[in-house]
Scaffold this motif. Structure first.
Motif, mmCIF file in Angstrom:
data_model
loop_
_atom_site.group_PDB
_atom_site.id
_atom_site.type_symbol
_atom_site.label_atom_id
_atom_site.label_comp_id
_atom_site.label_asym_id
_atom_site.label_seq_id
_atom_site.Cartn_x
_atom_site.Cartn_y
_atom_site.Cartn_z
ATOM 1 N N MET A 157 44.555 44.942 39.623
ATOM 2 C CA MET A 157 43.476 43.980 39.804
ATOM 3 C C MET A 157 42.750 44.175 41.137
ATOM 4 S SD MET A 157 43.121 42.311 37.103
ATOM 5 C CE MET A 157 44.010 42.138 35.569
ATOM 6 N N GLN A 162 43.773 36.044 38.326
ATOM 7 C CA GLN A 162 44.563 36.760 37.329
ATOM 8 C C GLN A 162 45.601 35.842 36.713
ATOM 9 O OE1 GLN A 162 46.554 40.209 38.858
ATOM 10 N NE2 GLN A 162 47.536 40.712 36.911
ATOM 11 N N LYS A 163 45.731 35.944 35.387
ATOM 12 C CA LYS A 163 46.713 35.138 34.671
ATOM 13 C C LYS A 163 47.120 35.899 33.414
ATOM 14 C CE LYS A 163 47.037 30.635 32.356
ATOM 15 N NZ LYS A 163 46.307 29.385 32.047
ATOM 16 N N SER A 164 48.426 36.179 33.282
ATOM 17 C CA SER A 164 48.945 36.905 32.116
ATOM 18 C C SER A 164 48.177 38.206 31.871
ATOM 19 C CB SER A 164 48.885 36.023 30.864
ATOM 20 O OG SER A 164 49.623 34.843 31.049
ATOM 21 N N ASN A 165 47.981 38.972 32.937
ATOM 22 C CA ASN A 165 47.313 40.275 32.895
ATOM 23 C C ASN A 165 45.853 40.214 32.475
ATOM 24 O OD1 ASN A 165 49.631 41.787 33.701
ATOM 25 N ND2 ASN A 165 50.436 41.602 31.617
ATOM 26 N N GLU A 166 45.269 39.033 32.484
ATOM 27 C CA GLU A 166 43.851 38.869 32.210
ATOM 28 C C GLU A 166 43.183 38.214 33.420
ATOM 29 O OE1 GLU A 166 42.232 39.945 29.624
ATOM 30 O OE2 GLU A 166 43.924 40.512 28.343
ATOM 31 N N VAL A 167 41.876 38.428 33.536
ATOM 32 C CA VAL A 167 41.116 37.777 34.604
ATOM 33 C C VAL A 167 40.346 36.611 33.998
ATOM 34 C CG1 VAL A 167 39.300 38.046 36.332
ATOM 35 C CG2 VAL A 167 40.942 39.882 35.957
ATOM 36 N N GLU A 186 38.340 33.347 29.823
ATOM 37 C CA GLU A 186 38.626 34.770 30.030
ATOM 38 C C GLU A 186 37.337 35.500 30.377
ATOM 39 O OE1 GLU A 186 41.033 37.045 27.348
ATOM 40 O OE2 GLU A 186 42.020 35.224 26.594
ATOM 41 N N SER A 205 36.514 38.459 29.887
ATOM 42 C CA SER A 205 36.066 39.309 28.776
ATOM 43 C C SER A 205 35.182 38.547 27.796
ATOM 44 C CB SER A 205 37.268 39.905 28.041
ATOM 45 O OG SER A 205 38.092 38.879 27.505
#
Length: 209
Positions: free
Chosen positions: A1, A53-58, A154, A156
């Motif tokens: 990250m 970052q949270k649980s491998n997501e931004v 998220e 994404s």
């Protein structure tokens, strides 16, 4: 990250500006520019795009405003508000408002950069958006008066073109707005100044995503 954080920081040095904002603007570019030029009594404000970052997501945060009689009642927004006399600059405004509204401490926010300011004719606010990386413990404390709900989005999802939509809908006072572009995020319509700001941020992210 760390790589992503540095990519965003670098990309924010070269902003796409008003052209990227207008993709989600309900008011045409020329009309908005003229409104800004003709307004001599606008107030300064700031909002925060807080990345974490949270649980491998931004993710980033939005807030659901409570319903009230006013131009922005019930809307989905970024944490933020008007500049206070105690604020030394607009970055401090964005940080202070984030602490007050969602409980994010100022010293846990690393500034990555600034987006192009947005003028809101209906409320005569000039909004300066700042992008931060949240380095603290990811715990929210919402302001019961100013925030109905804190939304975790998220990153994404902001880049998903299928979430960009256009529709007619009613706002405060029963006024119907026609052909308004919005982001469909967490089953909420994110439009107006918030969508304009996120539209430019999306263009910044598209440089390397």
């Amino acid at each position: 990250m760390n790589i992503l954080r540095e990519q965003i920081k670098e990309a924010l040095r070269h902003l796409p500006g008003e052209e990227a904002q207008m993709a989600m603007a309900p008011l045409k570019r020329r009309e908005r520019s003229i409104a800004m030029q003709n307004s001599k009594d606008y107030r300064e404000s700031a909002v925060a795009i807080i990345l974490y970052q949270k649980s491998n997501e931004v993710y980033f945060t939005l807030i659901q405003r409570p319903n009230y009689d006013g131009a922005h009642g019930g809307q989905v927004a970024l944490p933020g508000g008007k500049m206070d006399k105690i604020d030394k600059d607009l970055i401090e405004t964005a940080k202070r408002e984030s602490r007050e509204e969602i409980g994010v401490k100022e010293f846990d926010l690393e500034i990555l950069g600034e987006l192009t300011p947005v003028f809101i004719p209906v409320s005569k606010f000039k909004v300066s958006p700042f992008v931060f990386w949240w380095k603290g413990n990811y715990e929210f404390v919402k302001d019961q008066r100013e925030v109905d709900e804190i939304l975790e989005i998220e990153l994404s999802h902001l880049l998903d073109e299928e979430r960009v939509k256009i529709d007619h809908f009613k706002v405060g006072g029963g006024v119907t707005l026609k052909a308004i572009p919005f982001f469909d995020l967490e089953n909420r319509r994110v439009w107006g100044a918030t969508a304009i700001i996120l539209s430019e941020f999306k263009a910044v992210l598209n440089k390397f995503f």
